[in-house]
Design a protein around this motif. Structure first.
Motif, PDB file in Angstrom:
ATOM      1  N   VAL A 241     -15.945  33.919   3.163  1.00 53.40           N
ATOM      2  CA  VAL A 241     -15.897  33.905   1.720  1.00 53.40           C
ATOM      3  C   VAL A 241     -14.944  32.853   1.117  1.00 53.40           C
ATOM      4  CG1 VAL A 241     -16.866  36.094   1.785  1.00 53.40           C
ATOM      5  CG2 VAL A 241     -14.342  35.855   1.288  1.00 53.40           C
ATOM      6  N   LYS A 242     -15.057  32.399   0.101  1.00 55.22           N
ATOM      7  CA  LYS A 242     -13.840  31.829  -0.534  1.00 55.22           C
ATOM      8  C   LYS A 242     -13.200  32.752  -1.415  1.00 55.22           C
ATOM      9  CE  LYS A 242     -16.215  27.309  -0.682  1.00 55.22           C
ATOM     10  NZ  LYS A 242     -16.535  25.830  -1.532  1.00 55.22           N
ATOM     11  N   GLY A 243     -11.921  32.493  -1.928  1.00 51.07           N
ATOM     12  CA  GLY A 243     -11.113  33.218  -2.608  1.00 51.07           C
ATOM     13  C   GLY A 243     -10.009  33.551  -1.963  1.00 51.07           C
ATOM     14  N   GLU A 244      -9.108  34.669  -2.467  1.00 52.63           N
ATOM     15  CA  GLU A 244      -7.827  35.230  -1.700  1.00 52.63           C
ATOM     16  C   GLU A 244      -7.897  36.399  -0.944  1.00 52.63           C
ATOM     17  OE1 GLU A 244      -5.168  33.377  -2.589  1.00 52.63           O
ATOM     18  OE2 GLU A 244      -6.184  32.050  -3.873  1.00 52.63           O
ATOM     19  N   GLU A 245      -9.113  36.944  -1.018  1.00 44.80           N
ATOM     20  CA  GLU A 245      -9.122  38.211   0.026  1.00 44.80           C
ATOM     21  C   GLU A 245      -9.561  37.787   1.390  1.00 44.80           C
ATOM     22  OE1 GLU A 245     -11.978  42.105   0.129  1.00 44.80           O
ATOM     23  OE2 GLU A 245     -12.662  40.524  -1.244  1.00 44.80           O
ATOM     24  N   GLY A 246      -9.088  38.379   2.269  1.00 47.54           N
ATOM     25  CA  GLY A 246      -9.044  38.386   3.663  1.00 47.54           C
ATOM     26  C   GLY A 246      -8.274  37.238   4.382  1.00 47.54           C
ATOM     27  N   GLU A 247      -8.456  37.198   5.563  1.00 41.93           N
ATOM     28  CA  GLU A 247      -7.866  36.119   6.357  1.00 41.93           C
ATOM     29  C   GLU A 247      -8.248  34.967   6.804  1.00 41.93           C
ATOM     30  OE1 GLU A 247      -5.002  36.516  10.659  1.00 41.93           O
ATOM     31  OE2 GLU A 247      -6.732  37.942  10.156  1.00 41.93           O
ATOM     32  N   ALA A 248      -7.422  33.877   6.338  1.00 42.87           N
ATOM     33  CA  ALA A 248      -7.766  32.377   6.488  1.00 42.87           C
ATOM     34  C   ALA A 248      -8.491  32.199   8.064  1.00 42.87           C
ATOM     35  CB  ALA A 248      -7.081  31.364   6.121  1.00 42.87           C
ATOM     36  N   LEU A 249      -9.531  31.528   8.051  1.00 40.32           N
ATOM     37  CA  LEU A 249     -10.174  31.457   9.441  1.00 40.32           C
ATOM     38  C   LEU A 249      -9.259  30.504  10.174  1.00 40.32           C
ATOM     39  CD1 LEU A 249     -12.748  32.081  10.910  1.00 40.32           C
ATOM     40  CD2 LEU A 249     -13.584  29.819  10.283  1.00 40.32           C
ATOM     41  N   THR A 250      -8.671  29.712   9.824  1.00 45.00           N
ATOM     42  CA  THR A 250      -7.566  28.957  10.473  1.00 45.00           C
ATOM     43  C   THR A 250      -6.383  29.472  10.957  1.00 45.00           C
ATOM     44  OG1 THR A 250      -6.764  27.912   8.383  1.00 45.00           O
ATOM     45  CG2 THR A 250      -8.461  26.732   9.445  1.00 45.00           C
TER      46      THR A 250
END
Length: 264
Positions: A241-250
């Motif tokens: 997803v886009k946004g601030e929640e979660g961990e960046a895939l990179t």
């Protein structure tokens, strides 16, 4: 153009299929991202005619693979099984394949030297006597030198230092025709942000999606409405997803870490 239609692959020694209904189309610049053991190499083996599918079919430039098997110029790959003429040293392999496929031996040698393999060293070794990293550089150099309309590179950045990875990435960006690169490393999303991308987990392909969208995405558990991509791994559902929640895939560095996230 390469197209897989509902591919299933089953090995005798495994209870579960390795590929489970894979449908994907690759044209232009493409990435196939997934953890080790996800089926990426098996898919390439099917496209290369090395592993027959249990069901489904493969099209290369619109033609069934069974009709064009071994046709020069249709497909090149760095899978090592393709380059095994047992009586020849590695240097002579390059000469022979350049001659058979209408390739450029000097281009192959130049690429290999940039990846750390000198010509004089190749004259002293058979391909199977090279280390894992050396053999990958060797087969990648040949695959990139033959001018095929479609090229498959299996983990070409494996065991390369950062400088050599960057150099190879630049070379790949200049290649003509259809190119599909598979890897478990997420750093490739940045230099290849305009490339079409599929994710692969446990024998299933998800996509296509633009690499730049994945670069800007974050990984969360569960299915999210309007997600860039939704996939399953280890019996769990994930959304990008886009946004601030979660961990960046990179930030995962390698997609093998998806399973660590799933346990969290």
């Amino acid at each position: 153009m390469l197209r897989a239609e509902n591919l299933y692959v089953q090995y005798r020694w495994r209870q579960e299929p390795v590929l489970k209904g894979v449908t994907a189309e690759f044209e232009g610049r493409c990435l196939l991202l997934g953890p080790n053991g996800s089926g990426k190499t098996t898919l390439f083996r099917v496209f290369s005619g090395l592993t027959p599918p249990k069901s489904g079919r493969v099209l290369i430039d619109g033609e069934d693979i069974n009709k064009i098997y071994a046709r020069a110029g249709a497909l090149a790959t760095n899978l090592p099984e393709v380059y095994n003429l047992f009586f020849l040293n590695a240097y002579d392999h390059v000469i022979v394949y350049a001659d058979l496929l209408g390739g450029d031996a000097d281009k192959a040698f130049e690429m290999m030297e940039r990846l750390g393999l000198r010509r004089d060293y190749l004259k002293k070794r058979k391909p199977w006597e090279l280390s894992g990293g050396q053999r990958k550089a060797f087969t990648t150099g040949i695959a990139l030198s033959v001018g095929a309309r479609n090229t498959l590179l299996d983990e070409p950045f494996e065991q390369l230092d950062p400088a050599k990875k960057a150099g190879l990435a630049e070379e790949l960006s200049r290649l003509e025709g259809t190119l599909v690169v598979n890897t478990h490393e997420t750093w490739v999303l940045k230099p290849f942000r305009e490339w079409t991308t599929y994710l692969m987990f446990e024998g299933k392909a998800y996509g296509p999606v633009r690499a730049g969208d994945l670069l800007e995405s974050r990984l969360v558990r569960g299915e999210v409405e309007d997600a860039i991509l939704v996939f399953e791994a280890s019996g769990k559902v994930f959304s990008l997803v886009k946004g601030e929640e979660g961990e960046a895939l990179t930030e995962l560095v390698t997609l093998d870490r998806i399973y660590e996230v799933g346990m969290g």
